[in-house]
Design a protein around this motif. Structure first.
Motif, PDB file in Angstrom:
ATOM      1  N   UNK A 191       2.317  13.741  -2.774  1.00 46.48           N
ATOM      2  CA  UNK A 191       1.407  13.948  -1.646  1.00 46.48           C
ATOM      3  C   UNK A 191       0.549  12.704  -1.448  1.00 46.48           C
ATOM      4  N   UNK A 192      -0.485  12.799  -0.647  1.00 48.80           N
ATOM      5  CA  UNK A 192      -1.333  11.625  -0.376  1.00 48.80           C
ATOM      6  C   UNK A 192      -2.663  11.675  -1.131  1.00 48.80           C
ATOM      7  N   UNK A 193      -2.743  12.520  -2.175  1.00 47.40           N
ATOM      8  CA  UNK A 193      -3.973  12.643  -2.965  1.00 47.40           C
ATOM      9  C   UNK A 193      -4.409  11.299  -3.548  1.00 47.40           C
ATOM     10  N   UNK A 194      -3.438  10.496  -3.969  1.00 48.64           N
ATOM     11  CA  UNK A 194      -3.720   9.181  -4.565  1.00 48.64           C
ATOM     12  C   UNK A 194      -4.652   8.352  -3.688  1.00 48.64           C
ATOM     13  N   UNK A 195      -4.421   8.346  -2.387  1.00 50.48           N
ATOM     14  CA  UNK A 195      -5.236   7.523  -1.480  1.00 50.48           C
ATOM     15  C   UNK A 195      -6.649   8.086  -1.332  1.00 50.48           C
ATOM     16  N   UNK A 196      -6.760   9.405  -1.382  1.00 52.31           N
ATOM     17  CA  UNK A 196      -8.094  10.021  -1.343  1.00 52.31           C
ATOM     18  C   UNK A 196      -8.886   9.636  -2.595  1.00 52.31           C
ATOM     19  N   UNK A 197      -8.181   9.590  -3.724  1.00 49.36           N
ATOM     20  CA  UNK A 197      -8.831   9.247  -4.990  1.00 49.36           C
ATOM     21  C   UNK A 197      -9.298   7.789  -5.017  1.00 49.36           C
ATOM     22  N   UNK A 198      -8.531   6.894  -4.394  1.00 46.24           N
ATOM     23  CA  UNK A 198      -8.960   5.481  -4.325  1.00 46.24           C
ATOM     24  C   UNK A 198     -10.328   5.402  -3.653  1.00 46.24           C
ATOM     25  N   UNK A 199     -10.480   6.132  -2.548  1.00 44.67           N
ATOM     26  CA  UNK A 199     -11.738   6.105  -1.789  1.00 44.67           C
ATOM     27  C   UNK A 199     -12.893   6.714  -2.587  1.00 44.67           C
ATOM     28  N   UNK A 200     -12.562   7.565  -3.577  1.00 40.86           N
ATOM     29  CA  UNK A 200     -13.598   8.200  -4.407  1.00 40.86           C
ATOM     30  C   UNK A 200     -13.845   7.449  -5.721  1.00 40.86           C
ATOM     31  N   UNK A 201     -13.107   6.350  -5.940  1.00 38.56           N
ATOM     32  CA  UNK A 201     -13.246   5.595  -7.189  1.00 38.56           C
ATOM     33  C   UNK A 201     -12.676   6.345  -8.384  1.00 38.56           C
ATOM     34  N   UNK A 246      -3.696   9.910 -19.155  1.00 43.09           N
ATOM     35  CA  UNK A 246      -4.175  10.775 -18.084  1.00 43.09           C
ATOM     36  C   UNK A 246      -3.115  10.901 -16.992  1.00 43.09           C
ATOM     37  N   UNK A 247      -3.058  12.056 -16.316  1.00 42.81           N
ATOM     38  CA  UNK A 247      -2.190  12.158 -15.144  1.00 42.81           C
ATOM     39  C   UNK A 247      -2.642  11.151 -14.084  1.00 42.81           C
ATOM     40  N   UNK A 248      -1.710  10.670 -13.282  1.00 42.17           N
ATOM     41  CA  UNK A 248      -2.059   9.692 -12.237  1.00 42.17           C
ATOM     42  C   UNK A 248      -2.992  10.306 -11.195  1.00 42.17           C
ATOM     43  N   UNK A 249      -2.786  11.589 -10.902  1.00 41.20           N
ATOM     44  CA  UNK A 249      -3.752  12.328 -10.077  1.00 41.20           C
ATOM     45  C   UNK A 249      -3.643  13.806 -10.450  1.00 41.20           C
ATOM     46  N   UNK A 250      -4.594  14.641 -10.017  1.00 45.19           N
ATOM     47  CA  UNK A 250      -4.583  16.049 -10.459  1.00 45.19           C
ATOM     48  C   UNK A 250      -3.313  16.803 -10.062  1.00 45.19           C
ATOM     49  N   UNK A 251      -2.652  16.354  -8.992  1.00 46.20           N
ATOM     50  CA  UNK A 251      -1.396  16.998  -8.565  1.00 46.20           C
ATOM     51  C   UNK A 251      -0.229  16.067  -8.901  1.00 46.20           C
ATOM     52  N   UNK A 253       0.834  -1.207   0.000  1.00 44.28           N
ATOM     53  CA  UNK A 253       0.000   0.000   0.000  1.00 44.28           C
ATOM     54  C   UNK A 253       0.869   1.258   0.000  1.00 44.28           C
ATOM     55  N   UNK A 254       1.906   1.257   0.827  1.00 41.97           N
ATOM     56  CA  UNK A 254       2.781   2.433   0.903  1.00 41.97           C
ATOM     57  C   UNK A 254       3.458   2.702  -0.438  1.00 41.97           C
ATOM     58  N   UNK A 255       4.013   1.658  -1.056  1.00 44.50           N
ATOM     59  CA  UNK A 255       4.725   1.842  -2.323  1.00 44.50           C
ATOM     60  C   UNK A 255       3.775   2.171  -3.475  1.00 44.50           C
ATOM     61  N   UNK A 256       2.541   1.702  -3.398  1.00 42.08           N
ATOM     62  CA  UNK A 256       1.537   2.074  -4.414  1.00 42.08           C
ATOM     63  C   UNK A 256       1.328   3.585  -4.423  1.00 42.08           C
ATOM     64  N   UNK A 257       1.623   4.220  -3.290  1.00 44.20           N
ATOM     65  CA  UNK A 257       1.502   5.675  -3.188  1.00 44.20           C
ATOM     66  C   UNK A 257       2.417   6.426  -4.138  1.00 44.20           C
ATOM     67  N   UNK A 258       3.400   5.718  -4.723  1.00 47.83           N
ATOM     68  CA  UNK A 258       4.241   6.314  -5.751  1.00 47.83           C
ATOM     69  C   UNK A 258       3.427   6.729  -6.961  1.00 47.83           C
ATOM     70  N   UNK A 259       2.206   6.173  -7.077  1.00 51.78           N
ATOM     71  CA  UNK A 259       1.311   6.536  -8.178  1.00 51.78           C
ATOM     72  C   UNK A 259       0.761   7.957  -8.028  1.00 51.78           C
TER      73      UNK A 259
END
Length: 317
Positions: A249-259, A239-244, A184-190
């Protein structure tokens, strides 16, 4: 020979059993970290995608050759030669880029202290700098890796795929002595980077017999991806992996929870109680994620077992 599981502050080279060291180059090449940092900084000034590229390159280096425990041995940097197709030309790696950053760092390092610093150590340092210079946490990189002499495109099949489910991910990481926490921690590299449509096309068209779109994906997010990914899969669309996507940062994990993440393997982190709890924890605290990421990066990047210090990162001595 020491096992590669469970090392804490004293990671080991799996091939020799030698401990990596924080002050490995203290006497032989004291300026190595500064030289590498400057090479990464200079490249970033011209190209904002460099940090994501270097972090991904390091992951892809460390996850290969599990059976022979060579891991982070800079085999991903070797060029194909003669009849041998190297890792960098394997299907999952054709989109890797920014190899020139490592070349530039190596050239400067060789000028300062020839024949001393491995390409594997330069890549591990560059990946750390990529994270730090993108606003992420800093850490001391254990050093003393050696460079491998083997690089085969066929072995890139060992890399975890973006289509993996949770059991496939768990198996892939456990084979490398990495836990579900590390997964989970290393997936945060996304949180950094960009993905081509081919890596998430499975979720936005013809998902299964019942659904055209993956039902775990936010419908408006899926619609936006379909609009940027043509049916015939435009080569450079994505597509970018996340908007930032240039900020660590930890935006990736927030996005997982939002689908709203791209890969099946991202969304799969919600299908196990253990990983789902960690996703929630990291989504609510950047600091908690950062600490976990550092611990897992040190663990992953210490799986190593090369044989030499290359003069040129693209060819064996």
């Amino acid at each position: 020979m020491k096992r590669c599981k469970g090392f804490n502050l004293c990671p080991v080279d799996c091939r020799t059993g030698n401990a990596l060291s924080l002050n490995y180059y203290e006497k032989t090449c004291p300026d190595v970290e500064l030289i590498v940092t400057n090479a990464v900084k200079n490249a970033m000034m011209r190209d904002k995608t460099v940090p994501a590229a270097l972090l991904r390159m390091h992951f892809h280096d460390c996850f290969i050759r599990v059976g022979v425990k060579t891991g982070c041995d800079a085999s991903v940097l070797l060029n194909s030669k003669g009849g041998n197709k190297a890792e960098k030309d394997g299907p999952p790696n054709v989109s890797l880029h920014a190899f020139y950053v490592i070349d530039n760092a190596k050239k400067e390092v060789e000028a300062s202290c020839p024949g001393v610093v491995s390409c594997a150590d330069i890549l591990a340092l560059a990946a750390r700098d990529a994270v730090v210079l993108s606003g992420g946490p800093a850490w001391d990189v254990p050093k003393g890796r050696k460079d491998g002499r083997t690089s085969k495109a066929s072995e890139t099949r060992q890399l975890p795929a973006p289509t993996f489910n949770i059991s496939q991910l768990q198996q892939s990481f456990s084979q490398r002595g990495l836990s579900m926490d590390d997964l989970v921690a290393l997936s945060g590299g996304h949180t950094l980077g960009f993905s081509h449509c081919s890596s998430f096309q499975n979720r936005i068209r013809n998902f299964n017999a019942t659904h055209d779109i993956d039902p775990t994906m936010n419908p408006s997010f899926a619609a936006s991806l379909r609009s940027v990914c043509p049916k015939n899969n435009g080569k450079n669309a994505g597509s970018p992996m996340d908007p930032s996507s240039t900020t660590f940062d930890n935006t990736y994990f927030k996005l997982i929870l939002q689908g709203k993440t791209l890969f099946s393997s991202d969304q799969a982190l919600l299908t196990s109680t253990v990983t789902k709890d960690l996703v929630s924890k990291f989504a609510s605290s950047k600091d908690t994620f950062s600490k976990a990421f550092v611990k897992s990066m040190i663990k992953m990047s210490s799986i190593t077992g090369g044989q030499e210090v290359r003069k040129d990162c693209r060819v064996v001595n």
